[in-house]
Design a protein around this motif. Structure first.
Motif, mmCIF file in Angstrom:
data_model
loop_
_atom_site.group_PDB
_atom_site.id
_atom_site.type_symbol
_atom_site.label_atom_id
_atom_site.label_comp_id
_atom_site.label_asym_id
_atom_site.label_seq_id
_atom_site.Cartn_x
_atom_site.Cartn_y
_atom_site.Cartn_z
ATOM 1 N N SER A 229 34.854 79.521 71.856
ATOM 2 C CA SER A 229 34.999 81.185 71.524
ATOM 3 C C SER A 229 35.685 81.135 70.222
ATOM 4 C CB SER A 229 35.368 81.714 72.726
ATOM 5 O OG SER A 229 35.872 83.105 72.312
ATOM 6 N N GLY B 98 40.970 87.356 66.523
ATOM 7 C CA GLY B 98 41.312 86.617 67.834
ATOM 8 C C GLY B 98 41.924 85.273 67.841
ATOM 9 N N ILE B 99 42.044 84.837 68.757
ATOM 10 C CA ILE B 99 42.564 83.353 68.840
ATOM 11 C C ILE B 99 41.068 82.454 69.438
ATOM 12 C CG2 ILE B 99 43.854 81.786 70.072
ATOM 13 C CD1 ILE B 99 45.805 84.221 70.648
ATOM 14 N N ARG B 100 40.903 81.506 68.749
ATOM 15 C CA ARG B 100 39.802 80.452 68.966
ATOM 16 C C ARG B 100 40.175 79.917 70.275
ATOM 17 N NH1 ARG B 100 37.064 75.782 65.230
ATOM 18 N NH2 ARG B 100 35.353 75.433 66.645
ATOM 19 N N LEU B 101 39.318 79.789 71.344
ATOM 20 C CA LEU B 101 39.471 79.056 72.510
ATOM 21 C C LEU B 101 38.551 78.003 72.604
ATOM 22 C CD1 LEU B 101 40.157 82.117 74.970
ATOM 23 C CD2 LEU B 101 41.966 81.007 73.714
ATOM 24 N N ILE B 102 38.763 76.895 72.800
ATOM 25 C CA ILE B 102 37.948 75.776 73.288
ATOM 26 C C ILE B 102 38.017 75.342 74.497
ATOM 27 C CG2 ILE B 102 37.034 73.564 72.512
ATOM 28 C CD1 ILE B 102 38.056 74.052 69.748
ATOM 29 N N VAL C 91 32.887 75.661 76.334
ATOM 30 C CA VAL C 91 32.852 76.986 75.596
ATOM 31 C C VAL C 91 33.475 76.853 74.323
ATOM 32 C CG1 VAL C 91 33.467 79.064 75.671
ATOM 33 C CG2 VAL C 91 32.946 77.957 77.789
#
Lengths: 249, 249
Positions: free
Chosen positions: A44, B37-41, A42
């Protein structure tokens, strides 16, 4: 059964959308052991430029960033890619041509689900979607291609609907929002809609089949079902993008 | 404020754990616009070998796969990495030495949160965690390092506790499970615990501060708070792993 395919998910538009899609995939995945699930890779990224702003007001396009994110998912092993945002599908072509694996389109999957559910050709679908998504005609053209009609909130009703989506997005998810959104759906039903499509997170949040004034299909749920089917090999994936002979060299 | 740091998340053990951590991060992130927001990988990989099986019964180690997944997150741009599973932290060293960015440890963050909350040195913490996690002594040694004691379910109570976690994991999340888990916590309190740590998804699911028989800290929530603080620059990240002069060449 062979191992499930690895799924790449583009999210962040808005931020909770990827979480919503992942939770639906998790709920729909049959498993006897925890290890039987589907691998999800993912990205996001809330810093992705706002698709509505790009489509409505000429703001910066999210296309280059979405293409780079999708390439990254492919590099990490994603065997196909899906995206948790209807509006961002206006840039689907830019994503598809950046990757060598199939892109599973929420627009096309929702179109197929609505066609399967429609009582006959010419059935009218009421679209509950964000402004940029309605403006770009993504669902309207997909439905037309399948011989289905569509209606959307217009004029003052459209402005009121967008204010409502904004309020829901800001956290106003109580029964009053449900009643107001059901009112929007009822107006679409009076305009001829026999099916409603919830094609934005805000509509999914407050409207359920129980509270909707007409049969309701949720685009994110349709995408989740499709992702699980493709990952588990229950359905054959669409082919990856290829330049056609009449396309660009 | 500078841009938030990109976070890499290892998940899939169990599959819903990454979703849980992401949802907590999302809830804890202040934002005025969706783009804030915070990018989440994320790599949520349920095919990762079962850490409990590896730690208790000599099953295949998840370490090589976790290390490869963490490297992949770093390659994609993660500026630090966190993992949504207490038990898998038994392999934390294998992950840390595979990457050049900091690894934020749920064990260390929970230890710090418990030390901050404990009324004094020697305070006893009751640990609600999966069998492999308890067996490996991850939290016990972290707490000892900070001058805190710990108690865990032992003997028949331990077997009953593990059966309960299994039932909760299989979907039995009703009030009966809450009562049974509160009973386990009450026994730990009788054994001297003045604070309880929920350090597995199952315990988080059914026990809340309201239903717990003693003050309860949730390890996943502590990790989510830490991730948001580090990503937004509110706290300085721990340094990345480095071989020390007395370590391997």
């Amino acid at each position: 059964m062979s191992a499930p395919k690895t799924v790449g998910i583009l999210g962040g538009m808005g931020h909770a959308a990827a979480i919503d899609l992942m939770a639906r995939i998790h709920r729909l995945t049959p498993r006897t052991r925890e290890q039987d699930g589907i691998r999800l890779i993912v990205d996001s990224n809330p810093a992705t430029p706002d698709g509505n702003d790009a489509l409505l007001r000429g703001g910066p396009s999210p296309a280059p960033m979405l293409a780079a994110m999708a390439r990254g998912l492919e590099t990490r092993g994603a065997e196909f890619v899906a995206m948790a945002s209807s509006t961002a599908h206006a840039f689907q072509f830019d994503i598809e041509r950046a990757i060598g694996v199939p892109f599973v389109s929420m627009i096309e999957e929702a179109g197929a689900a609505l066609a399967a559910r429609a009582p006959g050709p010419g059935t009218t679908i009421g679209l509950l979607a964000a402004e940029g998504c309605l403006h770009s005609g993504l669902y309207q053209s997909e439905l037309a291609r399948r011989g289905l009609s569509s209606v959307v909130p217009e004029g003052a009703a459209r402005d009121e609907f967008m204010d409502l989506l904004h309020a829901i997005g800001a956290g106003d998810t109580g029964p009053r929002s449900t009643r107001r959104l059901a009112g929007v759906g009822a107006r679409l039903a009076r305009d001829g809609a026999t099916l409603l499509l919830a094609a934005c997170t805000e509509a999914s949040l407050v409207l359920t089949p129980e509270t909707a004034p007409a049969p309701l299909i949720d685009a994110m749920e349709v995408l989740a079902v499709a992702v699980v089917d493709y990952a588990l090999g229950r359905r054959a994936l669409p082919p990856p993008f290829a330049w056609t002979e009449t396309g660009p060299a």
